[in-house]
Design an enzyme around this catalytic site. Structure first.
Site, PDB file in Angstrom:
ATOM      1  N   ASP A  28       0.858  -1.182   0.000  1.00 27.15           N
ATOM      2  CA  ASP A  28       0.000   0.000   0.000  1.00 27.15           C
ATOM      3  C   ASP A  28       0.896   1.233   0.000  1.00 27.15           C
ATOM      4  O   ASP A  28       1.611   1.499   0.970  1.00 27.15           O
ATOM      5  CB  ASP A  28      -0.888  -0.026   1.242  1.00 27.15           C
ATOM      6  CG  ASP A  28      -1.947   1.071   1.239  1.00 27.15           C
ATOM      7  OD1 ASP A  28      -1.738   2.102   0.569  1.00 27.15           O
ATOM      8  OD2 ASP A  28      -2.974   0.897   1.929  1.00 27.15           O
ATOM      9  N   HIS A  29       0.849   1.996  -1.094  1.00 23.49           N
ATOM     10  CA  HIS A  29       1.745   3.143  -1.241  1.00 23.49           C
ATOM     11  C   HIS A  29       1.389   4.287  -0.292  1.00 23.49           C
ATOM     12  O   HIS A  29       2.174   5.228  -0.143  1.00 23.49           O
ATOM     13  CB  HIS A  29       1.734   3.637  -2.688  1.00 23.49           C
ATOM     14  CG  HIS A  29       3.111   3.860  -3.243  1.00 23.49           C
ATOM     15  ND1 HIS A  29       4.099   4.506  -2.543  1.00 23.49           N
ATOM     16  CD2 HIS A  29       3.651   3.513  -4.436  1.00 23.49           C
ATOM     17  CE1 HIS A  29       5.200   4.561  -3.270  1.00 23.49           C
ATOM     18  NE2 HIS A  29       4.960   3.948  -4.424  1.00 23.49           N
ATOM     19  N   ARG A  30       0.224   4.231   0.347  1.00 22.18           N
ATOM     20  CA  ARG A  30      -0.105   5.238   1.349  1.00 22.18           C
ATOM     21  C   ARG A  30       0.719   5.058   2.611  1.00 22.18           C
ATOM     22  O   ARG A  30       0.941   6.008   3.376  1.00 22.18           O
ATOM     23  CB  ARG A  30      -1.592   5.167   1.720  1.00 22.18           C
ATOM     24  CG  ARG A  30      -2.557   5.435   0.600  1.00 22.18           C
ATOM     25  CD  ARG A  30      -3.986   5.163   1.050  1.00 22.18           C
ATOM     26  NE  ARG A  30      -4.161   3.763   1.462  1.00 22.18           N
ATOM     27  CZ  ARG A  30      -5.302   3.273   1.934  1.00 22.18           C
ATOM     28  NH1 ARG A  30      -6.353   4.078   2.060  1.00 22.18           N
ATOM     29  NH2 ARG A  30      -5.392   2.001   2.284  1.00 22.18           N
TER      30      ARG A  30
END
Length: 439
Positions: free
Chosen positions: A409-411
């Site tokens: 998850d790039h968040r």
């Protein structure tokens, strides 16, 4: 008399379907004895009764969907006030409406009466024949089917239920009866002189069914998995990194560990899980969950692993996997896999994961862009291990090579964290001795 209500199932679950009653009216039950098998959106579970006594009533039929708080059964002369050992807790103050899947009678209208043709005057030399009376209307035929799904499948397939003989109790027409009738029909052929459009439009449902098309309702565990995967794709800005790894040394280590005939066998999955846990200790951002607008991180590794079953893909969770030895991890994987395939996992064993591993190499594939198990933030995939040419000390030699894939998850983290974690695990696979520094 004590009334036993459907317990609070937890995890936001509000209803369950009765799969099988384990007791009958008149049976004597003891505290914590399983009395009914229920299917929720998470798993099939056996529910124990918190009372001892004699069963006086069973409320609900197999296939009936009942809400939390509904009365399941009544026990007379309870010998104890209850154990409290029933799922999350039992009962609520009010129960919602039940949804029944009882066998119902479907009315198949008889063909309409054919009107008599008008009398045609005969030539003058021949007396006119009398009018032909209309045949009497046949009474409506009543057939018994198990569910609206069966009726819809028959209707869309152009199948006349009135011509079927049900194999269920009291002539009940089941899904299996309809499927067999559809498969036994000869394929449809176009009549000469009919256009393709004329043939396709009215006979589409029949042609589909004759070709072996099945209609499978998405419900229960399959629906829960579909909802979770769809939500993952909608909400998570997912990125993927991967690396090819020489697993020769890891397999040599496994062979050495398994050389003792009296010791439990160690699986490749357990070895990789142990290395994954070490990697999560160094990169704790990946051992997390996104809940609302918060990233929830903790020291405990609740390790999920993908398990293929007849009921669909399930992800059992090894609780506190960071405290398990290699043998304990292997035993936990084996036990949870068997229980998943038998449909005996509890809701608690299917939820709460913080990281997931997926050994899709068992299906004979090298790599996969895996979907993150929402609300987790990463999943590690393991491809098949096969012989490939590999450069070792400036020479090309055959080695046991696999591909590791990390979707994240790039968040929550960037490529540096994801790449660092994946490289650490890969280095430990290529040289398991390095892992000793971190054990």
């Amino acid at each position: 008399m004590a009334e036993f209500r459907l317990p609070d199932l937890g995890e936001g679950l509000t209803e369950a379907e009765i799969v099988r009653w384990l007791v009958s009216v008149g049976d004597t039950v003891v505290v914590d004895q399983p009395v009914v098998e229920l299917e929720t959106a998470k798993a099939v579970v056996e529910v124990p009764v918190p009372y001892a006594g004699t069963v006086t009533t069973l409320n609900g039929e197999v296939g009936e969907v009942i809400p939390v708080g509904s009365i399941l059964l009544a026990v007379t002369e309870p010998a104890t006030s209850g154990s409290g050992n029933v799922l999350i807790g039992y009962g609520t103050s009010e129960a919602g409406p039940r949804r029944r899947r009882r066998p119902v009678a479907a009315t198949v209208p008889a063909p309409p009466s054919v009107p008599a043709p008008p009398s045609v005057p005969a030539p003058p030399s021949v007396p006119a024949p009398p009018s032909v009376p209309a045949p009497p209307s046949s009474p409506e035929q009543v057939v018994t089917v198990v569910s609206p799904l069966v009726r819809r499948l028959a209707r869309e397939s152009g199948l006349d239920l009135g011509r079927l003989s049900g194999t269920g109790p009291e002539g009940l027409i089941t899904r299996r009866d309809v499927d067999l009738a559809i498969r036994s029909r000869p394929p449809a052929h176009h009549e000469p002189g009919h256009s393709a459009a004329e043939s396709l439009v009215p006979a589409r449902a029949v042609d589909d069914s004759a070709a072996g098309v099945a209609r499978i309702p998405i419900r229960g565990v399959r629906k829960a998995v579909a909802d979770k995967l769809s939500r993952s794709r909608r909400e998570i800005p997912e990125a993927t990194v991967w690396v090819d790894v020489d697993a020769t040394a890891l397999l040599d280590l496994r062979a050495e560990l398994n050389s003792d005939e009296h010791a439990p066998k160690i699986s490749v999955l357990a070895l990789l899980a142990r290395l994954t846990i070490l990697g999560l200790r160094r990169y704790p951002e990946l051992n997390a969950r996104v809940e609302g607008d918060e990233i929830v991180m903790g020291p405990a590794v609740q390790l999920g692993f993908a398990a293929q079953t007849d009921r669909g893909l399930l992800v059992p969770v090894v609780a506190d996997a960071h405290t398990h030895s290699l043998e304990e991890l292997c035993a936990a994987f084996n036990e949870l896999t068997h229980r998943a395939r038998d449909g005996r996992l509890t809701t608690h064993e299917l939820t709460g994961g913080t990281f997931t591993i997926n050994n899709y190499g068992v299906f004979g594939v090298d790599g996969s862009a895996a979907i993150i198990n929402h609300p987790e933030v990463a999943i590690l995939g393991i491809g098949r291990i096969i012989d490939r040419p590999w450069v070792v000390n400036a020479a090309v030699v055959p080695r046991k090579v696999t591909q590791l894939t990390l979707a994240f998850d790039h968040r929550v983290c960037d490529g540096g964290t994801a790449g660092g974690f994946l490289r650490f695990v890969a280095d430990c696979v290529e040289s398991p001795v390095r892992a000793l520094r971190h054990l």
